[in-house]
Design an enzyme around this catalytic site. Sequence first.
Site, short mmCIF file in Angstrom:
data_model
loop_
_atom_site.label_atom_id
_atom_site.label_comp_id
_atom_site.label_asym_id
_atom_site.label_seq_id
_atom_site.Cartn_x
_atom_site.Cartn_y
_atom_site.Cartn_z
CE LYS A 1 -8.41 0.22 2.63
NZ LYS A 1 -7.69 0.06 3.92
CG ASP B 1 -0.67 -12.79 -6.79
OD1 ASP B 1 0.41 -12.98 -7.35
OD2 ASP B 1 -0.90 -13.21 -5.64
CB VAL C 1 5.68 -5.43 -6.30
CG1 VAL C 1 6.71 -6.26 -7.06
CG2 VAL C 1 4.28 -5.72 -6.81
P1 IMP Z 1 -5.37 -12.13 -6.56
O1 IMP Z 1 -6.81 -12.25 -6.14
O2 IMP Z 1 -4.51 -13.21 -6.01
O3 IMP Z 1 -5.20 -11.97 -8.07
O4 IMP Z 1 -4.79 -10.85 -5.88
C1 IMP Z 1 -5.32 -9.63 -6.13
C2 IMP Z 1 -5.00 -8.64 -5.04
O5 IMP Z 1 -3.99 -9.10 -4.13
C3 IMP Z 1 -4.44 -7.39 -5.65
O6 IMP Z 1 -5.48 -6.52 -6.07
C4 IMP Z 1 -3.60 -6.83 -4.52
O7 IMP Z 1 -4.40 -6.07 -3.66
C5 IMP Z 1 -3.09 -8.07 -3.80
N1 IMP Z 1 -1.73 -8.42 -4.25
C6 IMP Z 1 -1.37 -9.46 -5.01
N2 IMP Z 1 -0.04 -9.50 -5.24
C7 IMP Z 1 0.46 -8.42 -4.59
C8 IMP Z 1 1.79 -7.87 -4.45
O8 IMP Z 1 2.81 -8.37 -4.97
N3 IMP Z 1 1.89 -6.75 -3.70
C9 IMP Z 1 0.81 -6.15 -3.11
N4 IMP Z 1 -0.44 -6.62 -3.23
C10 IMP Z 1 -0.62 -7.75 -3.95
#
Ligand code: IMP
Length: 186
Positions: A45, A105, A155
């Site tokens: 979302k 992330d 964040v």
């Molecule tokens: P990843 O798979 O670890 O790269 O994370 C991707 C998803 O995690 C993003 O699309 C966000 O929905 C969520 N996410 C990662 N870091 C944050 C943050 O600092 N705040 C809010 N959502 C996060």
Amino acid sequence: MSLWDDIDKTLIPEDELQQRIAQIGQEINETYTDEDCPLLVCVLKGAFVFLADLTRHLTIRHEVDFMETSSYASRTVSSGVVRILLDLERNIQGRHVLIVEDIVDSGRTLDYVTRNLKTREPASLRVCTLLDKPSRRVIEVPLDFIGFEVPDEFVVGYGLDFAEVYRNLPFIGVLREEIYAEPRRG
Ligand code: IMP
Ligand code: MG
């Protein structure tokens, strides 16, 4: 107590967000042609606010579609498990696809999504993310358009949530630590 009271500090104010999004829109306008008619894939979302503003800076012909992946539950660390909760409506074979993400992330979500979409044989596949948190990367993923690099802080705002709340804030902010701290046991 309002939502705003849960914010420790503003990381990216609204006017900076909007200026940068207009620039990214121009970069995208210069990357594709009308004939390309790229399909913007909004990863739900979190990216819905970004997509809504970005698309209004695009002057090239384009379409939008949506995909939802599993995300964090109420904690701030990734489980590493990615699932598709909602898939694209469109067939992307032979199409120019631009993934629109809120934040990269660990890179796990994007890695999964790009590998999945590549199997559908798009003509091209690029990635646009509003935020990049490179210090947390576990899987390297190529990014074509980046709004801002952010430090290793959780964040919220501008589409990003904590436990599904705070997406409506018009800026990117850092939550007060006591909001997301795990309750101590024993
Ligand atoms: P990843 O798979 O670890 O790269 O994370 C991707 C998803 O995690 C993003 O699309 C966000 O929905 C969520 N996410 C990662 N870091 C944050 C943050 O600092 N705040 C809010 N959502 C996060
Ligand atoms: Mg997301």
